[in-house]
Design a protein around this motif. Sequence first.
Motif, PDB file in Angstrom:
ATOM      1  N   GLY A 253       0.830  -1.193   0.000  1.00  0.00           N
ATOM      2  CA  GLY A 253       0.000   0.000   0.000  1.00  0.00           C
ATOM      3  C   GLY A 253       0.867   1.246   0.000  1.00  0.00           C
ATOM      4  N   SER A 254       0.260   2.384   0.349  1.00  0.00           N
ATOM      5  CA  SER A 254       0.981   3.649   0.375  1.00  0.00           C
ATOM      6  C   SER A 254       0.209   4.630   1.248  1.00  0.00           C
ATOM      7  CB  SER A 254       1.116   4.216  -1.042  1.00  0.00           C
ATOM      8  OG  SER A 254      -0.158   4.600  -1.548  1.00  0.00           O
ATOM      9  N   SER A 255       0.829   5.782   1.529  1.00  0.00           N
ATOM     10  CA  SER A 255       0.133   6.817   2.295  1.00  0.00           C
ATOM     11  C   SER A 255      -1.094   7.321   1.553  1.00  0.00           C
ATOM     12  CB  SER A 255       1.081   7.993   2.569  1.00  0.00           C
ATOM     13  OG  SER A 255       2.193   7.588   3.333  1.00  0.00           O
ATOM     14  N   GLU A 256      -1.026   7.308   0.219  1.00  0.00           N
ATOM     15  CA  GLU A 256      -2.149   7.801  -0.585  1.00  0.00           C
ATOM     16  C   GLU A 256      -3.317   6.825  -0.605  1.00  0.00           C
ATOM     17  OE1 GLU A 256       1.613   9.668  -2.180  1.00  0.00           O
ATOM     18  OE2 GLU A 256       0.997   7.681  -1.546  1.00  0.00           O
ATOM     19  N   THR A 257      -3.035   5.538  -0.573  1.00  0.00           N
ATOM     20  CA  THR A 257      -4.098   4.540  -0.755  1.00  0.00           C
ATOM     21  C   THR A 257      -4.451   3.775   0.502  1.00  0.00           C
ATOM     22  OG1 THR A 257      -2.514   2.803  -1.339  1.00  0.00           O
ATOM     23  CG2 THR A 257      -3.351   4.182  -3.143  1.00  0.00           C
ATOM     24  N   SER A 258      -3.591   3.834   1.533  1.00  0.00           N
ATOM     25  CA  SER A 258      -3.664   2.894   2.649  1.00  0.00           C
ATOM     26  C   SER A 258      -3.371   1.495   2.090  1.00  0.00           C
ATOM     27  CB  SER A 258      -5.024   2.981   3.339  1.00  0.00           C
ATOM     28  OG  SER A 258      -5.010   2.197   4.511  1.00  0.00           O
ATOM     29  N   GLY A 259      -3.866   0.444   2.743  1.00  0.00           N
ATOM     30  CA  GLY A 259      -3.569  -0.899   2.262  1.00  0.00           C
ATOM     31  C   GLY A 259      -4.265  -1.213   0.953  1.00  0.00           C
ATOM     32  N   LEU A 260      -3.517  -1.803   0.018  1.00  0.00           N
ATOM     33  CA  LEU A 260      -4.099  -2.225  -1.255  1.00  0.00           C
ATOM     34  C   LEU A 260      -4.188  -3.738  -1.367  1.00  0.00           C
ATOM     35  CD1 LEU A 260      -2.447   0.152  -3.901  1.00  0.00           C
ATOM     36  CD2 LEU A 260      -4.882  -0.047  -3.386  1.00  0.00           C
ATOM     37  N   GLY A 261      -3.158  -4.435  -0.892  1.00  0.00           N
ATOM     38  CA  GLY A 261      -3.133  -5.884  -1.044  1.00  0.00           C
ATOM     39  C   GLY A 261      -2.393  -6.556   0.090  1.00  0.00           C
ATOM     40  N   VAL A 262      -2.542  -7.877   0.177  1.00  0.00           N
ATOM     41  CA  VAL A 262      -1.902  -8.659   1.228  1.00  0.00           C
ATOM     42  C   VAL A 262      -1.572 -10.045   0.686  1.00  0.00           C
ATOM     43  CG1 VAL A 262      -4.135  -9.464   2.140  1.00  0.00           C
ATOM     44  CG2 VAL A 262      -2.115  -9.465   3.627  1.00  0.00           C
ATOM     45  N   ARG A 263      -0.472 -10.625   1.183  1.00  0.00           N
ATOM     46  CA  ARG A 263      -0.105 -11.980   0.801  1.00  0.00           C
ATOM     47  C   ARG A 263       0.659 -12.632   1.948  1.00  0.00           C
ATOM     48  NH1 ARG A 263       4.809 -11.024  -3.656  1.00  0.00           N
ATOM     49  NH2 ARG A 263       6.380 -10.287  -2.172  1.00  0.00           N
ATOM     50  N   ILE A 264       0.658 -13.963   1.952  1.00  0.00           N
ATOM     51  CA  ILE A 264       1.425 -14.720   2.933  1.00  0.00           C
ATOM     52  C   ILE A 264       2.609 -15.399   2.270  1.00  0.00           C
ATOM     53  CG2 ILE A 264       1.381 -16.709   4.494  1.00  0.00           C
ATOM     54  CD1 ILE A 264      -1.417 -15.999   5.273  1.00  0.00           C
ATOM     55  N   ASP A 286     -12.112   2.676  -5.424  1.00  0.00           N
ATOM     56  CA  ASP A 286     -12.686   2.497  -4.096  1.00  0.00           C
ATOM     57  C   ASP A 286     -14.157   2.121  -4.282  1.00  0.00           C
ATOM     58  OD1 ASP A 286     -13.980   2.916  -1.615  1.00  0.00           O
ATOM     59  OD2 ASP A 286     -12.438   4.326  -0.985  1.00  0.00           O
ATOM     60  N   ILE A 287     -14.529   0.926  -3.873  1.00  0.00           N
ATOM     61  CA  ILE A 287     -15.880   0.419  -4.128  1.00  0.00           C
ATOM     62  C   ILE A 287     -16.947   1.282  -3.479  1.00  0.00           C
ATOM     63  CG2 ILE A 287     -17.431  -1.538  -3.691  1.00  0.00           C
ATOM     64  CD1 ILE A 287     -15.025  -3.380  -3.994  1.00  0.00           C
ATOM     65  N   SER A 288     -16.663   1.830  -2.279  1.00  0.00           N
ATOM     66  CA  SER A 288     -17.690   2.583  -1.557  1.00  0.00           C
ATOM     67  C   SER A 288     -17.920   3.978  -2.126  1.00  0.00           C
ATOM     68  CB  SER A 288     -17.322   2.696  -0.079  1.00  0.00           C
ATOM     69  OG  SER A 288     -16.104   3.411   0.079  1.00  0.00           O
ATOM     70  N   THR A 289     -16.897   4.581  -2.743  1.00  0.00           N
ATOM     71  CA  THR A 289     -17.035   5.955  -3.249  1.00  0.00           C
ATOM     72  C   THR A 289     -16.943   6.051  -4.760  1.00  0.00           C
ATOM     73  OG1 THR A 289     -14.648   6.405  -3.132  1.00  0.00           O
ATOM     74  CG2 THR A 289     -15.944   6.809  -1.135  1.00  0.00           C
ATOM     75  N   ASN A 290     -16.486   4.985  -5.401  1.00  0.00           N
ATOM     76  CA  ASN A 290     -16.241   4.947  -6.849  1.00  0.00           C
ATOM     77  C   ASN A 290     -15.102   5.879  -7.272  1.00  0.00           C
ATOM     78  OD1 ASN A 290     -16.998   3.566  -9.226  1.00  0.00           O
ATOM     79  ND2 ASN A 290     -18.029   5.401  -9.999  1.00  0.00           N
ATOM     80  N   ASP A 291     -14.271   6.284  -6.307  1.00  0.00           N
ATOM     81  CA  ASP A 291     -13.110   7.112  -6.625  1.00  0.00           C
ATOM     82  C   ASP A 291     -12.011   6.253  -7.229  1.00  0.00           C
ATOM     83  OD1 ASP A 291     -14.322   9.387  -5.631  1.00  0.00           O
ATOM     84  OD2 ASP A 291     -13.450   9.159  -3.621  1.00  0.00           O
ATOM     85  N   SER A 292     -11.388   6.747  -8.293  1.00  0.00           N
ATOM     86  CA  SER A 292     -10.293   6.045  -8.939  1.00  0.00           C
ATOM     87  C   SER A 292      -8.966   6.556  -8.397  1.00  0.00           C
ATOM     88  CB  SER A 292     -10.355   6.256 -10.452  1.00  0.00           C
ATOM     89  OG  SER A 292      -9.299   5.589 -11.098  1.00  0.00           O
ATOM     90  N   VAL A 293      -8.052   5.620  -8.092  1.00  0.00           N
ATOM     91  CA  VAL A 293      -6.759   5.975  -7.505  1.00  0.00           C
ATOM     92  C   VAL A 293      -5.658   5.314  -8.320  1.00  0.00           C
ATOM     93  CG1 VAL A 293      -5.314   5.857  -5.450  1.00  0.00           C
ATOM     94  CG2 VAL A 293      -7.784   6.132  -5.214  1.00  0.00           C
ATOM     95  N   ALA A 294      -4.609   6.067  -8.650  1.00  0.00           N
ATOM     96  CA  ALA A 294      -3.464   5.507  -9.356  1.00  0.00           C
ATOM     97  C   ALA A 294      -2.624   4.681  -8.392  1.00  0.00           C
ATOM     98  CB  ALA A 294      -2.617   6.621  -9.967  1.00  0.00           C
ATOM     99  N   VAL A 295      -2.223   3.490  -8.798  1.00  0.00           N
ATOM    100  CA  VAL A 295      -1.376   2.648  -7.952  1.00  0.00           C
ATOM    101  C   VAL A 295       0.049   3.189  -7.994  1.00  0.00           C
ATOM    102  CG1 VAL A 295      -2.817   0.612  -8.236  1.00  0.00           C
ATOM    103  CG2 VAL A 295      -0.966   1.033  -9.859  1.00  0.00           C
ATOM    104  N   PRO A 296       0.813   3.035  -6.905  1.00  0.00           N
ATOM    105  CA  PRO A 296       2.142   3.660  -6.837  1.00  0.00           C
ATOM    106  C   PRO A 296       3.208   2.973  -7.674  1.00  0.00           C
ATOM    107  CG  PRO A 296       1.686   2.430  -4.829  1.00  0.00           C
ATOM    108  CD  PRO A 296       0.418   2.430  -5.624  1.00  0.00           C
ATOM    109  N   ASP A 297       2.960   1.742  -8.137  1.00  0.00           N
ATOM    110  CA  ASP A 297       3.965   0.986  -8.882  1.00  0.00           C
ATOM    111  C   ASP A 297       3.389   0.455 -10.189  1.00  0.00           C
ATOM    112  OD1 ASP A 297       5.939   1.074  -6.745  1.00  0.00           O
ATOM    113  OD2 ASP A 297       4.663  -0.354  -5.700  1.00  0.00           O
ATOM    114  N   ASP A 298       4.289   0.030 -11.058  1.00  0.00           N
ATOM    115  CA  ASP A 298       3.854  -0.777 -12.190  1.00  0.00           C
ATOM    116  C   ASP A 298       3.502  -2.167 -11.666  1.00  0.00           C
ATOM    117  OD1 ASP A 298       4.309   1.222 -14.115  1.00  0.00           O
ATOM    118  OD2 ASP A 298       6.445   0.743 -14.159  1.00  0.00           O
ATOM    119  N   LEU A 299       2.327  -2.647 -12.014  1.00  0.00           N
ATOM    120  CA  LEU A 299       1.841  -3.923 -11.492  1.00  0.00           C
ATOM    121  C   LEU A 299       1.639  -4.942 -12.607  1.00  0.00           C
ATOM    122  CD1 LEU A 299      -0.932  -2.715  -8.974  1.00  0.00           C
ATOM    123  CD2 LEU A 299       1.511  -3.062  -8.535  1.00  0.00           C
TER     124      LEU A 299
END
Length: 420
Positions: A253-264, A286-299
């Motif tokens: 995640g990032s300061s802009e997005t908070s947590g984005l993903g998790v893995r073990i 964001d499902i609750s607001t429909n706001d679009s956010v750019a991810v911090p990395d190439d994924l």
Amino acid sequence: MSTLSQASIIAIIGALTADELAKIRKKDSQLWKGRQWKSDTIITTASRAQGNDNEVKVDSFEWMSIASRVVDFFQLDSTGLEDYLLRVSSLGEWAEVVQTSREQGSKDITFSSSGSSGQPKKCSQRWDDLYREAEYFASYLGDNLGDNDAQIKRVISAVPPHHIYGFIFSVLLPEVMSVPVIRGLKAFTLTQGQRLANGDLLVGFPGWYRQLAQANVGFPQQAHAVCSSGPVASDVLQQLHQQGLSQIIEVYGSSETSGLGVRIMRDGWYELLPRWQRRDLEHVVDISTNDSVAVPDDLEWRDERHFKPLARKDHAVQVNGYNVYPKRIAALMAEHPSIKEARVRLIESDSDSGLKALIVAEQQALNMPTEALIAQVQSWLAEKLDDAEMPRKFAVSGDVPVNDMGKEIDWDLQADLMSR
């Protein structure tokens, strides 16, 4: 939604105070970051100090700087209570101002990015989103840690609580799970002294876990760890498993997005947190607001819910859990009168971490002893860089080394091309 406890607010105010004083008084940065902050800790000017051990003496500029950090973080200006911080002195009283402001509606939190590329970026996060994320991770841990003996009973955090990752895992998560938390120097001492217990959850960053692996710290059978700000290296993970650590859960995640993903599973796919859905290769929604956010990395995306980070878009690298920007540091070094240009890179070594720097010296400086030039540059940089930004290794050359095609190369890998 739950409220923040006074103890958590005091811990955050203390961390903000330490961070601000460390930036202003760079030479004493570790002193401030290692200090224990309590409700009776008093922030005071020298003229008003009584000489007590619980006093932190500051000048008027430092006082205002600290108060501004607290105002920004808790958004006290939204309720008009920010001036009350200047009327009281103890952290307990400051916490009461924060609690009153939150009772009057100031719930959201403003985090700051590292600011290593210039001014820190302020990132406001909604309280409801942060709390739901902590609830999600509490459930996630409960579902993935096995039998009752493995369930979280205590949080041991090496991450400051005013960072978004530290806030979620060392502030909100313990409150959601109703478990105690140990932070800062006490957390380091407890871990390195091998006094952990079953049910402990370590909250750290890749550099810290590397240190624990190198120190051969032993872990109880049912201790677990969570990591953010970058993946844990495979060799470190293997060593920690051999030392008894059950597993490391990695959060992206990032300061802009908070947590984005998790893995073990190390090198596995991150799964998007329930709050998010993919819009395209470079954005999530964001499902609750429909706001679009750019991810911090190439994924790289496996499907709509699973991804792997490939490379940072902002060219930042991770040092001890902080984002630092080598190009900015190199540009700053080039302002030194003895330096023609500079290069800064991440140390790529299993046994070391941090940054390394190449000094391309001006002609007159090449006549100086290497050690003297490096010492001069280090002293100059110490007043301008944070600890994580300061290169740990320096080399000196008359030119930037290049290969036979004229492309720049790593000076450590081609030492024979280095010249004075």
